[in-house]
Scaffold this active site. Structure first.
Site, PDB file in Angstrom:
ATOM      1  CE1 TYR A  10      39.215  46.024  13.545  1.00 12.73           C
ATOM      2  CE2 TYR A  10      40.383  47.763  12.393  1.00 12.73           C
ATOM      3  CZ  TYR A  10      40.374  46.739  13.310  1.00 12.73           C
ATOM      4  OH  TYR A  10      41.540  46.417  13.996  1.00 12.73           O
ATOM      5  N   PRO A  69      38.152  45.856  23.930  1.00 14.53           N
ATOM      6  CG  PRO A  69      40.207  44.967  24.574  1.00 14.53           C
ATOM      7  CD  PRO A  69      38.808  45.190  25.065  1.00 14.53           C
ATOM      8  CE1 TYR A  90      40.474  42.263  16.306  1.00 13.33           C
ATOM      9  CE2 TYR A  90      41.581  42.712  14.229  1.00 13.33           C
ATOM     10  CZ  TYR A  90      41.077  43.153  15.433  1.00 13.33           C
ATOM     11  OH  TYR A  90      41.176  44.474  15.774  1.00 13.33           O
ATOM     12  CE  LYS A  96      34.802  50.748  15.671  1.00 18.27           C
ATOM     13  NZ  LYS A  96      35.500  51.351  14.549  1.00 18.27           N
ATOM     14  CG  HIS A 150      47.543  48.076   9.284  1.00 21.41           C
ATOM     15  ND1 HIS A 150      47.522  47.049  10.198  1.00 21.41           N
ATOM     16  CD2 HIS A 150      48.844  48.433   9.155  1.00 21.41           C
ATOM     17  CE1 HIS A 150      48.753  46.795  10.614  1.00 21.41           C
ATOM     18  NE2 HIS A 150      49.573  47.635   9.999  1.00 21.41           N
TER      19      HIS A 150
END
Length: 391
Positions: A385, A293, A201, A297, A72
């Site tokens: 990220y 979550p 998200y 990580k 991704h």
């Protein structure tokens, strides 16, 4: 039984450490309380940072990941029915993430360990770590109803939050830092192709939602729910209807429905145990730290821990210096606290607190607008990220 490194726990951290040590010519024994089937099927994280992907490849455990994993190059943020894509490679100099479930990482590492590595003992319960502050620590364990001892030069506790390793650190030397959130995630697995090719998200006045996936044909989706929620309280229809509300956009995007095969609720908490080392006992992964979550990580932090330990042990063998082993806790905690900070930021950015005010709602929207309009803010998110440097 004797070995150089006794590893408690055959999750991804313990298994990867065993692999790294094997490749470096250092012997180890892995003790795991559960059976192989359980370890290979417990559902956990599914997002691998660039550094984790690189480590697995270098360790010889990346073949199936590269074949079946889903690379991704970004995520999508949704708020106020708007969509904003964060382009990871463009913002980080080419870094990305990989969607590849922890279950699959464990399967790959178990197969390698059983074929090439040292002993991997399933259904073997670690009872206690003794003599951590000596040069001959021991792990007392029970296997097939019989107690025995594993004598080591080093012990690494990869046995999770409820394991025995952390208990061997004297209470007077310990500091803990913790935050429990007033909400959790209702997660589902559904037999339907993901409705978007990257993670989504979503911040909504009704609560957070996440669109993820396990494969091209299996979707993984989450809803923010009050802490203590029973997954059985939600019908399939209620779940899909709520997901549709929270993912709603101003264009013609639609959420595809399918049969729900699994439901569960994940509590949300942040936790750090300091120090991560006592004598010759080293803590790794959930034994030392937990993150909500939202930032993806947890697994990646565990990988950073065991990479740091393996490098330090190789350095000692090659130079005779204990410097990197002595610095293990401080080195890991620098990365841990950055991950805690990022996970907290993502959680408070996207989740609506039960007592949130209109002022706080507008602040969340302003923070999201800042990310969507500022390359600097967007870059900060993308760099965190895709992963902080290992070690």
């Amino acid at each position: 039984m004797r070995t150089t490194v006794g590893i408690i726990g055959a999750g991804p951290a313990g298994l990867l450490l065993a692999r790294l040590l094997h490749n470096a010519g250092i012997d180890s024994v892995v003790l795991e309380s559960r059976d192989r089937e359980y370890v290979e099927h417990r559902q956990r994280a599914g997002i691998l940072e660039q550094g984790t992907v690189d480590v697995l490849r270098e360790a010889g455990a990346g073949e199936r990941m590269d074949r079946e994993g889903l690379r991704h190059d970004g995520i999508e943020l949704r708020f106020d029915r708007k969509r904003h894509r964060v382009d990871f490679p463009a913002l980080t100099g080419g870094r990305s993430v990989m969607v590849y479930a922890q279950t699959e990482v464990c399967k790959d590492l178990i197969a390698l360990q059983l074929k090439e590595g040292g002993p991997l003992l399933f259904e073997t319960e670690a009872l206690a770590v003794e003599g951590a502050d000596t040069d001959r620590p021991r792990v007392r364990f029970r296997r097939a109803g019989v107690e025995d001892v594993l004598e080591c030069e080093y012990v690494v506790g990869c046995d999770g939050f409820w394991g025995v390793a952390r208990k061997a650190v004297p209470a007077e030397l310990t500091r803990t830092f913790e935050r429990t959130y007033p909400f959790g995630w209702l997660g589902i697995l559904a037999d339907v192709a993901p409705s978007h090719d990257e993670l989504v998200y979503a911040r909504h006045d009704r609560g957070f939602a996440l669109l993820s996936m396990r494969s091209p044909s299996v979707s993984r989706l989450y809803l923010q729910v009050p802490a203590g929620t029973d997954a059985g309280q939600w019908s399939d229809e209620e779940i899909w209807a709520e997901l549709e509300r929270r993912f709603e956009t101003g264009d013609d995007w639609r959420l595809e429905r399918g049969p729900i095969t699994q439901k569960s609720v994940t509590p949300m908490r942040s936790y750090v145990h300091e120090p991560m080392r006592h004598g010759r006992l080293y803590l790794a992964g959930d034994a030392a730290h937990i993150v909500p979550p939202t930032g993806a990580k947890g697994l990646n932090l565990a990988v950073g821990d065991v990479v740091t330990f393996a490098r330090a042990l190789v350095h000692r063998r090659e130079t005779g210096s204990e410097a990197l082993l002595d610095a293990y806790s401080a080195t890991c905690l620098r990365r841990v606290w950055q991950a805690e900070r990022f996970s907290y930021d993502m959680t408070t950015l996207l989740h609506r607190a039960p007592d949130a005010t209109a002022f706080e709602d507008r602040l969340q929207t302003a923070r999201l607008e800042r990310i969507a309009s500022s390359r600097a803010a967007e870059t900060d998110l993308a760099e965190a990220y895709t992963g902080f440097p290992l070690g």
